[in-house]
Each structure stands twice: as C-alpha cells, then as structure tokens.
Write a protein that holds these residues in place. Sequence first.
Motif, short mmCIF file in Angstrom:
data_model
loop_
_atom_site.label_atom_id
_atom_site.label_comp_id
_atom_site.label_asym_id
_atom_site.label_seq_id
_atom_site.Cartn_x
_atom_site.Cartn_y
_atom_site.Cartn_z
N GLU A 90 0.84 -1.19 0.00
CA GLU A 90 0.00 0.00 0.00
C GLU A 90 0.87 1.25 0.00
O GLU A 90 1.91 1.30 0.66
CB GLU A 90 -0.91 -0.01 1.23
N ASN A 91 0.46 2.27 -0.76
CA ASN A 91 1.23 3.50 -0.84
C ASN A 91 0.29 4.68 -1.04
O ASN A 91 -0.87 4.53 -1.40
CB ASN A 91 2.24 3.42 -1.98
N PHE A 92 0.82 5.88 -0.80
CA PHE A 92 0.01 7.09 -0.91
C PHE A 92 0.01 7.68 -2.32
O PHE A 92 -0.96 8.25 -2.76
CB PHE A 92 0.49 8.15 0.08
N ALA A 93 1.12 7.58 -3.01
CA ALA A 93 1.21 8.18 -4.35
C ALA A 93 2.31 7.49 -5.14
O ALA A 93 2.04 6.55 -5.88
CB ALA A 93 1.48 9.68 -4.22
N LEU A 94 3.54 7.95 -4.97
CA LEU A 94 4.67 7.34 -5.66
C LEU A 94 5.01 5.99 -5.05
O LEU A 94 4.87 5.79 -3.85
CB LEU A 94 5.89 8.27 -5.56
#
Length: 359
Positions: free
Chosen positions: A339-343
């Motif tokens: 899971e990640n926020f953007a990059l």
Amino acid sequence: MKLIRYTFIFTLFCILLSCSSDNESSDDQDPQNEDIYFPPLNSDTWETKTISELNWNEDQLQPLLDFLEEKNTKGFIILHNGKIVVEEYMNDHNSNAIWYWASAGKTLTTALSGIAEDEGFIDISNKVSDYVGTGWTNAPLEKENLITCKHLLSMSSGLDDEAGDDISPANLNYIADAGTRWAYHNVYVKMQDVVAEATNQTWDDYFNLKLKAPIGMSGSWFALGSLNVYWSNTRSMARFGLLTYANGMWEDQQIVSEAYLNEATNTSQDINLAYGYLWWLNGKSSYHLPQSQVEFPGKLIQDAPNDMYAALGKNDQKIYVVPSKKLVVIRMGESADEENFALSTFDNDLWIKINALID
C-alpha cells in the motif's frame, strides 16, 4: 550565354520547388504530425493506432501486459496523440467497470479550480477565507489569512499534516507560515468548498457542467469521510489525461486555459520542485514525498521521460502525461506491491517496461 544561364536558373528553381512540394507531401502523411484526436462525446467510439504504425517494439507488448497483470492491474491504456494504442483489462475488470482514482483525482480539483478562475469566480492568489469565511482552521487568524488558494493547490498551507484525513477546523493546526513548508495534505479538498461557494453551485453540479460533460467523462464523486473520491471507468480517466495533454482543449473548445495548466504542471513553490498544482513533476533536481520533510536528490521517476507529469493516487492509480512522446498512460488497479500514498517503486518498474515497448 544569357539564354543558357536563364535556362539553368529556371531548371534549378523547378527542382527546388519539386523538392519542397515532396517534403510538404511527406510531412502531411507523417503520422507524427497528425492533429490531436479527440473521441466523440457520449460514444464508445475511440480511434486506434497500431504499434507497427509507430514503429514500436511489438515483441515487448506481452511482457508489459504480463507484468501489469502480475502487479494487480485492472485497467491500462496508452494513448498516442489521443488515439488508443494499447487498451487492456485484467484481474476480473472490464471496460465498463468503475474504479477509484484516489489522489490521482486531486488533479480534477486542479482543473475545476482553473475553470472557476478562468470564469472570474475565484483568484487563486486570494486567501481561502475570502471564499469560505474565517475559522476554517484552528490557526491564529493572522496565520489563517496567510493561506491562499494557491497554497492549497501546491500543498504549502503550513498546516499540520499528521491529523489524517479529517480536515475539520480542530484538526487544521498551524505549523509554519503558508508558503514556507511543503506537506502532502488532504486540506487541498477545501478548494472544492471554495469553488462551490464562489460559483453558488454544488461542487458536483459545477464539475458535471464544466468538466465532466464537455469531455464526455462518466463517473461520480463519492464522499469518504471528509474527502471526495472520484470513481469512473478507465476510459474516463484517459479522457481527462487527454484534455491535459491537449493543453486544456477539447476539439475546438478551450475547457481549461492553457496558461493556467502551464502553471499547474510546473513547479509551484521552491520547496518541493517536483510538485505543481496537485500534479507530480518529473525531471527536477530534487523531490519530496508524502509524510516526509526529507528532500531527495534526483528526479522523481528515474526511467520516465524528464518532461512527464503525473497524477498519482493511492495504491498505484496513475495518469502519466508525456508531451515529448505524445503519450497519455493510464493505470488503475490494486496496489502493485505494498500500500502507498502516491509514488511507489512500481512507477519506475512500469516505465522500464513501457520504454522497452516504445523506444
């Protein structure tokens, strides 16, 4: 002698004229010089272009698609000058299924804010409280009044970014003067309130009228706590990417001004050089990441083209726009790895695969 000289000059002139005509004819037939294609509104029709027409490496398409499927992709599109070159659906997804844009949808707020400014409803240099009233933060009034709409669009409000998605006034605390600190923060969504108040319309109504309908998008906004998340099919995301690639034009209509989009897709402040107005920018000398005050040297995505700018959303929702290569690339799906926020590391891995196809 004069007759011979005049005959020679006339013959030379005819040869040069013929060469010029041949070159013009060749240019007219060069697919690289074609006009940007826009798919018709309210239609599933979308013209295509083959990999062979572009002299891309056809043997690299399947490795790219295998990689995408392995990395939990649902929808993937590559446009070249507006025409579809690659369109694939996988992992139980199809062309009609909807998926969330997550933070890639921040750029929809960018576009609609630009439209509202173009129409004279707002000025992004004005303070936010001019439109939503004072007390929208928990900061001292003199500090709150430093925050302009441009600060919201550039993630430089100076407000506390550690309170999660809750953007109620009690959670919007002062940390630094606006413009002196960059932090990835969902307070940008206050721009939707600014636009709604200034236009005297709901956000959804103004969005549907000024952006969604004019470019033939489908989809809807869904409230998620204090956030507003856009869901649509993959082609609608591609339509928006195409609008941005075309400098705000759709066929013969200027939807968002070119001047505003030029600002939006270039460095917006001097802290995070890789950030415009909610767009991420490649090719800069350094960048910041969400939830970090660390400045990293080098460009955002090492193997992506330097002029690329991108809308990046949680769990690898992607809109890549590359003017130099006439490309818009869309990826929707579950997170490729973690899971990640953007990059994420997926960005660079994906561009290695894309480069193998297009170079």
